[in-house]
Design a protein around this motif. Sequence first.
Motif, PDB file in Angstrom:
ATOM      1  N   PHE A 165       0.847  -1.357  -0.013  1.00 40.33           N
ATOM      2  CA  PHE A 165       0.092  -0.032   0.031  1.00 40.33           C
ATOM      3  C   PHE A 165       0.993   1.168  -0.002  1.00 40.33           C
ATOM      4  O   PHE A 165       0.476   2.471  -0.511  1.00 40.33           O
ATOM      5  CB  PHE A 165      -0.844   0.025   1.152  1.00 40.33           C
ATOM      6  CG  PHE A 165      -1.939   1.265   1.341  1.00 40.33           C
ATOM      7  CD1 PHE A 165      -3.062   1.393   0.312  1.00 40.33           C
ATOM      8  CD2 PHE A 165      -1.705   2.098   2.316  1.00 40.33           C
ATOM      9  CE1 PHE A 165      -3.671   2.317   0.313  1.00 40.33           C
ATOM     10  CE2 PHE A 165      -2.539   3.143   2.291  1.00 40.33           C
ATOM     11  CZ  PHE A 165      -3.639   3.215   1.527  1.00 40.33           C
ATOM     12  N   VAL A 166       1.975   0.991   0.608  1.00 36.79           N
ATOM     13  CA  VAL A 166       3.189   2.382   0.542  1.00 36.79           C
ATOM     14  C   VAL A 166       4.032   2.245  -0.640  1.00 36.79           C
ATOM     15  O   VAL A 166       4.041   3.440  -1.378  1.00 36.79           O
ATOM     16  CB  VAL A 166       3.944   2.150   1.999  1.00 36.79           C
ATOM     17  CG1 VAL A 166       5.104   3.431   1.613  1.00 36.79           C
ATOM     18  CG2 VAL A 166       3.121   2.445   3.032  1.00 36.79           C
ATOM     19  N   SER A 167       4.540   1.201  -1.134  1.00 33.44           N
ATOM     20  CA  SER A 167       5.680   0.711  -2.294  1.00 33.44           C
ATOM     21  C   SER A 167       4.880   0.844  -3.661  1.00 33.44           C
ATOM     22  O   SER A 167       5.730   0.949  -4.662  1.00 33.44           O
ATOM     23  CB  SER A 167       6.530  -0.065  -1.800  1.00 33.44           C
ATOM     24  OG  SER A 167       6.122  -1.227  -1.785  1.00 33.44           O
ATOM     25  N   ASN A 168       3.806   0.557  -3.794  1.00 33.47           N
ATOM     26  CA  ASN A 168       3.117   0.122  -4.967  1.00 33.47           C
ATOM     27  C   ASN A 168       1.597   0.382  -5.180  1.00 33.47           C
ATOM     28  O   ASN A 168       0.840  -0.470  -5.492  1.00 33.47           O
ATOM     29  CB  ASN A 168       3.411  -1.291  -5.654  1.00 33.47           C
ATOM     30  CG  ASN A 168       3.298  -1.443  -6.812  1.00 33.47           C
ATOM     31  OD1 ASN A 168       3.006  -0.606  -7.644  1.00 33.47           O
ATOM     32  ND2 ASN A 168       3.387  -2.813  -7.417  1.00 33.47           N
ATOM     33  N   ASP A 169       1.210   1.569  -5.050  1.00 36.83           N
ATOM     34  CA  ASP A 169      -0.123   1.831  -4.808  1.00 36.83           C
ATOM     35  C   ASP A 169      -0.400   2.793  -6.018  1.00 36.83           C
ATOM     36  O   ASP A 169      -0.249   4.016  -6.093  1.00 36.83           O
ATOM     37  CB  ASP A 169      -0.594   2.777  -3.637  1.00 36.83           C
ATOM     38  CG  ASP A 169      -1.863   2.955  -3.290  1.00 36.83           C
ATOM     39  OD1 ASP A 169      -2.819   2.380  -4.216  1.00 36.83           O
ATOM     40  OD2 ASP A 169      -2.406   3.877  -2.671  1.00 36.83           O
ATOM     41  N   THR A 170      -0.929   2.231  -6.930  1.00 32.80           N
ATOM     42  CA  THR A 170      -1.395   2.711  -8.350  1.00 32.80           C
ATOM     43  C   THR A 170      -2.653   2.606  -8.503  1.00 32.80           C
ATOM     44  O   THR A 170      -3.512   1.811  -7.668  1.00 32.80           O
ATOM     45  CB  THR A 170      -0.350   2.446  -9.654  1.00 32.80           C
ATOM     46  OG1 THR A 170      -0.720   1.117  -9.948  1.00 32.80           O
ATOM     47  CG2 THR A 170       1.006   2.578  -9.167  1.00 32.80           C
ATOM     48  N   ASP A 171      -3.087   2.805  -9.830  1.00 32.13           N
ATOM     49  CA  ASP A 171      -4.446   2.669 -10.314  1.00 32.13           C
ATOM     50  C   ASP A 171      -4.631   1.111 -10.866  1.00 32.13           C
ATOM     51  O   ASP A 171      -5.762   0.655 -11.038  1.00 32.13           O
ATOM     52  CB  ASP A 171      -5.105   3.285 -11.336  1.00 32.13           C
ATOM     53  CG  ASP A 171      -5.101   5.013 -10.661  1.00 32.13           C
ATOM     54  OD1 ASP A 171      -5.183   5.231  -9.641  1.00 32.13           O
ATOM     55  OD2 ASP A 171      -5.406   5.826 -11.628  1.00 32.13           O
ATOM     56  N   GLU A 172      -3.513   0.228 -10.921  1.00 33.03           N
ATOM     57  CA  GLU A 172      -3.365  -0.900 -11.377  1.00 33.03           C
ATOM     58  C   GLU A 172      -3.331  -1.922 -10.115  1.00 33.03           C
ATOM     59  O   GLU A 172      -2.870  -1.571  -9.010  1.00 33.03           O
ATOM     60  CB  GLU A 172      -2.184  -1.278 -12.299  1.00 33.03           C
ATOM     61  CG  GLU A 172      -2.189  -0.147 -13.503  1.00 33.03           C
ATOM     62  CD  GLU A 172      -3.636  -0.513 -14.554  1.00 33.03           C
ATOM     63  OE1 GLU A 172      -4.010  -1.638 -14.468  1.00 33.03           O
ATOM     64  OE2 GLU A 172      -3.972   0.359 -15.179  1.00 33.03           O
ATOM     65  N   GLU A 173      -3.911  -3.098 -10.474  1.00 32.04           N
ATOM     66  CA  GLU A 173      -3.557  -4.052  -9.213  1.00 32.04           C
ATOM     67  C   GLU A 173      -2.247  -4.588  -9.020  1.00 32.04           C
ATOM     68  O   GLU A 173      -1.622  -4.651  -9.906  1.00 32.04           O
ATOM     69  CB  GLU A 173      -4.325  -5.319  -9.825  1.00 32.04           C
ATOM     70  CG  GLU A 173      -4.356  -6.462  -8.524  1.00 32.04           C
ATOM     71  CD  GLU A 173      -5.126  -7.767  -9.032  1.00 32.04           C
ATOM     72  OE1 GLU A 173      -5.409  -8.514  -7.961  1.00 32.04           O
ATOM     73  OE2 GLU A 173      -5.620  -7.986  -9.935  1.00 32.04           O
ATOM     74  N   ALA A 174      -1.789  -4.413  -7.699  1.00 30.26           N
ATOM     75  CA  ALA A 174      -0.471  -4.833  -7.332  1.00 30.26           C
ATOM     76  C   ALA A 174      -0.407  -6.365  -7.616  1.00 30.26           C
ATOM     77  O   ALA A 174      -1.100  -7.208  -7.471  1.00 30.26           O
ATOM     78  CB  ALA A 174      -0.199  -4.480  -6.018  1.00 30.26           C
ATOM     79  N   LEU A 175       0.668  -6.861  -8.076  1.00 31.43           N
ATOM     80  CA  LEU A 175       1.292  -8.364  -8.136  1.00 31.43           C
ATOM     81  C   LEU A 175       1.229  -9.032  -6.534  1.00 31.43           C
ATOM     82  O   LEU A 175       2.042  -8.381  -5.846  1.00 31.43           O
ATOM     83  CB  LEU A 175       2.349  -8.624  -8.926  1.00 31.43           C
ATOM     84  CG  LEU A 175       2.428  -8.380 -10.441  1.00 31.43           C
ATOM     85  CD1 LEU A 175       3.768  -9.052 -11.078  1.00 31.43           C
ATOM     86  CD2 LEU A 175       1.273  -8.861 -10.945  1.00 31.43           C
ATOM     87  N   ASN A 176       0.551 -10.016  -6.493  1.00 31.78           N
ATOM     88  CA  ASN A 176       0.852 -10.834  -5.235  1.00 31.78           C
ATOM     89  C   ASN A 176       1.766 -11.940  -5.516  1.00 31.78           C
ATOM     90  O   ASN A 176       1.494 -13.080  -5.783  1.00 31.78           O
ATOM     91  CB  ASN A 176      -0.644 -11.312  -4.849  1.00 31.78           C
ATOM     92  CG  ASN A 176      -0.497 -11.820  -3.304  1.00 31.78           C
ATOM     93  OD1 ASN A 176       0.595 -12.249  -2.783  1.00 31.78           O
ATOM     94  ND2 ASN A 176      -1.639 -12.359  -2.902  1.00 31.78           N
TER      95      ASN A 176
END
Length: 401
Positions: free
Chosen positions: A340-351
């Motif tokens: 939530f801090v290091s990869n919060d864009t409008d695209e879904e983050a990779l899990n």
Amino acid sequence: MKLEPIIQSLLDTDLYKFNMDQVIFHKHTDLVGEYHFKCRNEGIKFTDEMVQEIIQQIDHLCSLKFNKQELNYLRSIRFIKPDYVEFLRLWRPIRDYVNVSLQPDGQLHLVVKGPLFSAMQFEIYLLEIVNEVYFRFAYNYDELVKEAEAKLQQKVADFNSGKYTFKFAEFGCRRRLSREWQDHVVEVFAHQTKNCIGTSNVYLAMKYNLTPIGTYAHEYVQMYQGIDSIPLAYTNHYAMRDWYDEYRGDNGTALTDTLTTDLFLRDFDRAMVNNYTGVRHDSGDPFVWADKILAHYRSYGVDPKTKTLLFSDSLNFDKAQEIYDRYKDECRVAFGIGTFVSNDTDEEALNIVIKLQYVNGRPVAKVSDASGKTMSDDEEYLKYLKRSIDFRLQREKEKGR
């Protein structure tokens, strides 16, 4: 597309990698580990171009060594011991331990196998590489940064306005948008708010004079499943015993959910309650978990206000504030917040994860408080492990323990 090197310092990893590796270096150098990559998102496909870039980035990673400044910084961390730092002076990532290929269905095949004290170090570096390559190749990276920057500024404003009142550590290495973005985020939170107390990224802690923060991961407890002399349902006991023997109460936060929190609490006895400063939550309902931990402390006559509950499971700031408001008067509340801090864009983050699967040729597994986080290549072993857990819990229940 050719990217500049993603990993430029071997300190660009989570502190807990050094914490765990030091224990292995002192006590378990005979263990061999095998790690497997998995992307938990549905429908994610990698391309040949991505995989070729990943391979080149790994080649560069394996050309790096710790420099004098980095080694001196590690020496400054109070619980990192001189002989382990001397080992790191000689250590480097060995390319032969990593196998990468593209599967016909577009899935990324990535396996690390080697002496555990060396193989385990690859996890964070590889996740940083895979995640950044994917987002730079699959999207317009500049647009992603614009989206992330707008959200970052809003988060800063919300802290400074008093909407959020908790303090947190940045835990974003493994799924960060990029090396440069994580650097920017940590600098902004450290300089523009009073709420970021540290980071798990050792390089950024050094660069911005922050506290490096880390405990241990599930793989640390899992590795004891590969030791013949240790019963499967008692691995928490042996893991915590070795950890305390290594750190003597310093660096003392225990992870509860490698083999379910209920089993962990069977080994978190009076001695361990006193030896450890707190515990970390990483799966399942945080409120159910916290109430269970607080009750456990009270059952031993321990004031929970003297202990820390560290929450680190897929948190956003709203959820963290809700948890903080609920428990701030009952115990010390801490947060490690990552994606939530290091990869919060409008695209879904990779899990994406790289999990320990075998130790000395034996399967190992995590049996989490959240079933979706359980990962094992050997279904028969996983069933056996679950039966071992259930057997011990049932037997001790019948004995009234």
